[in-house]
Design a protein around this motif. Structure first.
Motif, PDB file in Angstrom:
ATOM      1  N   PHE A 169       0.864  -1.231   0.040  1.00  0.00           N
ATOM      2  CA  PHE A 169       0.128   0.137  -0.057  1.00  0.00           C
ATOM      3  C   PHE A 169       0.920   1.255   0.030  1.00  0.00           C
ATOM      4  O   PHE A 169       0.653   2.064  -0.860  1.00  0.00           O
TER       5      PHE A 169
ATOM      6  N   GLY B 231       2.491   1.575  -3.432  1.00  0.00           N
ATOM      7  CA  GLY B 231       1.988   2.031  -4.547  1.00  0.00           C
ATOM      8  C   GLY B 231       1.268   3.427  -4.337  1.00  0.00           C
ATOM      9  O   GLY B 231       1.507   4.200  -5.282  1.00  0.00           O
TER      10      GLY B 231
ATOM     11  N   ASN C 117       2.412   6.600  -6.936  1.00  0.00           N
ATOM     12  CA  ASN C 117       1.206   7.348  -7.323  1.00  0.00           C
ATOM     13  C   ASN C 117       1.750   9.091  -7.362  1.00  0.00           C
ATOM     14  O   ASN C 117       1.099   9.734  -8.006  1.00  0.00           O
TER      15      ASN C 117
ATOM     16  N   THR D  84      -2.734  -2.247 -11.206  1.00  0.00           N
ATOM     17  CA  THR D  84      -3.720  -3.268 -10.522  1.00  0.00           C
ATOM     18  C   THR D  84      -3.585  -2.566  -9.215  1.00  0.00           C
ATOM     19  O   THR D  84      -3.521  -1.294  -8.950  1.00  0.00           O
ATOM     20  N   SER D  85      -4.385  -3.380  -8.003  1.00  0.00           N
ATOM     21  CA  SER D  85      -4.535  -2.708  -6.812  1.00  0.00           C
ATOM     22  C   SER D  85      -3.580  -3.373  -5.718  1.00  0.00           C
ATOM     23  O   SER D  85      -3.247  -4.580  -6.222  1.00  0.00           O
ATOM     24  N   PRO D  86      -3.034  -2.881  -5.016  1.00  0.00           N
ATOM     25  CA  PRO D  86      -2.509  -3.766  -3.831  1.00  0.00           C
ATOM     26  C   PRO D  86      -2.850  -4.994  -3.333  1.00  0.00           C
ATOM     27  O   PRO D  86      -2.143  -6.022  -2.993  1.00  0.00           O
ATOM     28  N   ASP D  87      -4.292  -5.114  -3.215  1.00  0.00           N
ATOM     29  CA  ASP D  87      -4.757  -6.249  -2.769  1.00  0.00           C
ATOM     30  C   ASP D  87      -4.726  -7.495  -3.742  1.00  0.00           C
ATOM     31  O   ASP D  87      -4.477  -8.695  -3.578  1.00  0.00           O
TER      32      ASP D  87
ATOM     33  N   ILE E 169      -5.389   6.333  -3.803  1.00  0.00           N
ATOM     34  CA  ILE E 169      -4.711   5.792  -4.980  1.00  0.00           C
ATOM     35  C   ILE E 169      -5.560   6.251  -6.099  1.00  0.00           C
ATOM     36  O   ILE E 169      -6.668   5.932  -5.961  1.00  0.00           O
TER      37      ILE E 169
ATOM     38  N   ARG F 169      -7.162   6.355  -9.876  1.00  0.00           N
ATOM     39  CA  ARG F 169      -7.377   5.325 -10.674  1.00  0.00           C
ATOM     40  C   ARG F 169      -7.646   5.954 -12.082  1.00  0.00           C
ATOM     41  O   ARG F 169      -8.312   6.957 -12.143  1.00  0.00           O
TER      42      ARG F 169
ATOM     43  N   TRP G 110      -5.682  -3.195 -16.269  1.00  0.00           N
ATOM     44  CA  TRP G 110      -5.746  -4.187 -15.567  1.00  0.00           C
ATOM     45  C   TRP G 110      -5.033  -5.654 -16.362  1.00  0.00           C
ATOM     46  O   TRP G 110      -4.477  -6.303 -15.672  1.00  0.00           O
TER      47      TRP G 110
END
Length: 201
Positions: free
Chosen positions: A13, A16, A20, A85-88, A155, A157, A165
């Motif tokens: 997190f 990321g 950003n 993508t996303s951290p999760d 974050i 988008r 993605w």
């Protein structure tokens, strides 16, 4: 182990959010590996300089390829995918590395799967459960949780979500594969180090 995973999740997190805000992933990796090398150098020099074998060309090439695949290429693709993508998603995909390593080792005949042996059966079942868990974490969309306070990290988008993605997923999977190959190569480099050590003795 649990604390290490929690620490890695927070690292994803924070990293990321840093990217950003303009931090270059390649610069981050260079600094990270430089600091790690400087910190480990005194330990390697003073504690292990007399017990390690001499550097040969074959050992140097193995270490170079291992460093390139296991650290350089892996982390560059990994952090580049964090932008798309996303951290999760990344945190869940990293859990496939053990399964991918096992599959590659079986394909390269470095690992033998014995279905009659409880240990071999446990490896196969563990690999399948791990992959099923990652797929569940990645594809399942549960209810939205509301924040109780203002988020600490924002974050951004992009509007072109699908293409990003797709790029990010390809980079993440490629990163996990090179990470797994790096793990397998560590075994061969360790065997080469031991063999040259015993030959020198």
């Amino acid at each position: 182990m649990v604390l290490a995973q929690v620490g890695y999740t927070f690292l994803y997190f924070i990293t990321g959010a840093s990217f950003n805000h303009g931090m270059n992933p390649h610069v981050y990796i260079t600094y990270r590996e430089t600091v790690a090398g400087v910190v480990m150098l005194p330990f390697a020099y003073f504690l292990e300089r007399n017990i390690r074998p001499k550097m040969t060309l074959a050992l140097f090439l193995e270490i170079f390829v291992l460093s390139f695949l296991g650290v350089g290429l892996t982390l560059n693709m990994y952090f580049a995918s964090l932008n798309f993508t996303s951290p999760d998603f990344l945190a869940s995909m990293v859990n496939t590395i053990a399964s991918i390593t096992f599959v590659i080792a079986v394909v390269l005949r470095l690992e033998i799967v014995d279905h009659q042996n409880p240990g071999g059966l446990a490896k196969v079942i563990g690999t399948m459960l791990s992959l099923a868990g990652v797929l569940t974490m990645t594809l399942y969309k549960g209810p939205v949780l509301q924040n109780l306070w203002h988020p600490l990290i924002h974050i951004k988008r992009s509007n072109n979500i699908h293409e990003e993605w797709l790029k990010g997923s390809i980079l993440t999977v490629a990163s996990c594969i090179t990470w797994s190959i790096g793990y397998i190569m560590k075994v061969s480099v360790g065997v080469l180090v031991l063999a040259s050590y015993f030959c020198c003795c």
